[in-house]
Design a protein around this motif. Sequence first.
Motif, mmCIF file in Angstrom:
data_model
loop_
_atom_site.group_PDB
_atom_site.id
_atom_site.type_symbol
_atom_site.label_atom_id
_atom_site.label_comp_id
_atom_site.label_asym_id
_atom_site.label_seq_id
_atom_site.Cartn_x
_atom_site.Cartn_y
_atom_site.Cartn_z
ATOM 1 N N UNK A 1 0.853 -1.186 0.000
ATOM 2 C CA UNK A 1 0.000 0.000 0.000
ATOM 3 C C UNK A 1 0.890 1.237 0.000
ATOM 4 N N UNK A 2 0.639 2.126 -0.948
ATOM 5 C CA UNK A 2 1.402 3.363 -1.089
ATOM 6 C C UNK A 2 0.499 4.550 -0.802
ATOM 7 N N UNK A 3 0.874 5.355 0.183
ATOM 8 C CA UNK A 3 0.174 6.598 0.507
ATOM 9 C C UNK A 3 0.994 7.725 -0.111
ATOM 10 N N UNK A 4 0.485 8.312 -1.189
ATOM 11 C CA UNK A 4 1.317 9.226 -1.973
ATOM 12 C C UNK A 4 1.027 10.701 -1.717
ATOM 13 N N UNK A 5 0.818 11.037 -0.448
ATOM 14 C CA UNK A 5 0.865 12.436 -0.050
ATOM 15 C C UNK A 5 -0.442 13.187 -0.016
ATOM 16 N N UNK A 6 -0.378 14.388 0.568
ATOM 17 C CA UNK A 6 -1.521 15.262 0.831
ATOM 18 C C UNK A 6 -2.592 14.517 1.629
ATOM 19 N N UNK A 7 -2.151 13.992 2.767
ATOM 20 C CA UNK A 7 -3.034 13.268 3.672
ATOM 21 C C UNK A 7 -3.629 14.192 4.721
ATOM 22 N N UNK A 8 -2.996 15.325 4.945
ATOM 23 C CA UNK A 8 -3.421 16.291 5.951
ATOM 24 C C UNK A 8 -4.679 17.023 5.475
#
Length: 304
Positions: A87-94
């Motif tokens: 699983x890749x979380x590729x940013x702008x999670x905030x």
Amino acid sequence: MTPNQDRLDDNHDLPEAPAGLFVRGWKSLIEPLQKVIVQTYSISPRGWRHKMRVVMISDLHLGAPYMTLAHLDEIIARAQTLAPDLIALTGDLAPGPSLVRTRTPPLEAIASRLARLTAPQGVYAVLGNHDWWLDEAAQARQSGPIEIQEALEATGIPVLANQALALANGVWLAGLDSQEAIRIDHLTSIGKDDLEATLAQVPDGPDLILLAHEPHIFAEMPERVSLTLSGHTHGGQLRLFGWAPILPRTIDRSYVYGHITRGDQHLVVSAGLGYSKIPLRVGTPPEITVIDLQAERDENAPAR
């Protein structure tokens, strides 16, 4: 999630402003965030040796009323049903655009939910420009670590900020820091990415995946990187007949959305899940992105 649990989560948020009554109307527009699709690409890079499924979650931009913690719970549950190897979380999670955000979930609440994600080869994150921009202290000192990074790492999710490592199956995974990390003004940003130093950590030869929130780094990607995974663009967010009429100046139209190839290299740009700047999607449904990697077929091998 039960209604009681949902209310309990909302107690952590800021009180809803009167503007929320107006903002709720956005949920019924053409591409509401609740209608998440699963976009799947099957890719066989030249020389690739491993069969694996990567599930990419990008650009959550959390914030009520349009992207709530309850909605994040649903996204996480759906991602797990896709049987990911990685699983890749590729940013702008905030949290997302303040123009219409009426309640802001704490970063710890976001991170604790993402920590429910599991995959045999792990769950890894990279940072996006909004993750950086929303940390005022990091902007002032022009350096990290930033708040969402610390929150993710506290739950056990590694954040790859110009780092690379070998997965258990022998594939190497690299992650770049944001290329637009430090905001100088509304048109100018300074990156914290270091592609050369990141790839210097990877030995020659193994299959290699690189995570980079902003996709325009693909123009500089050396041939040894078989696959780059990115978000950032929201697929243009507003697309008419497959064309995005309005894009920020920093986004290269060559890398707006989908599966893009250059020679033997592959880039997949996710449309992401949340809103940026304005709470409106047209022609770009929010998506969980799946990349099915197949070993390259040997054309000289006997047929079975």
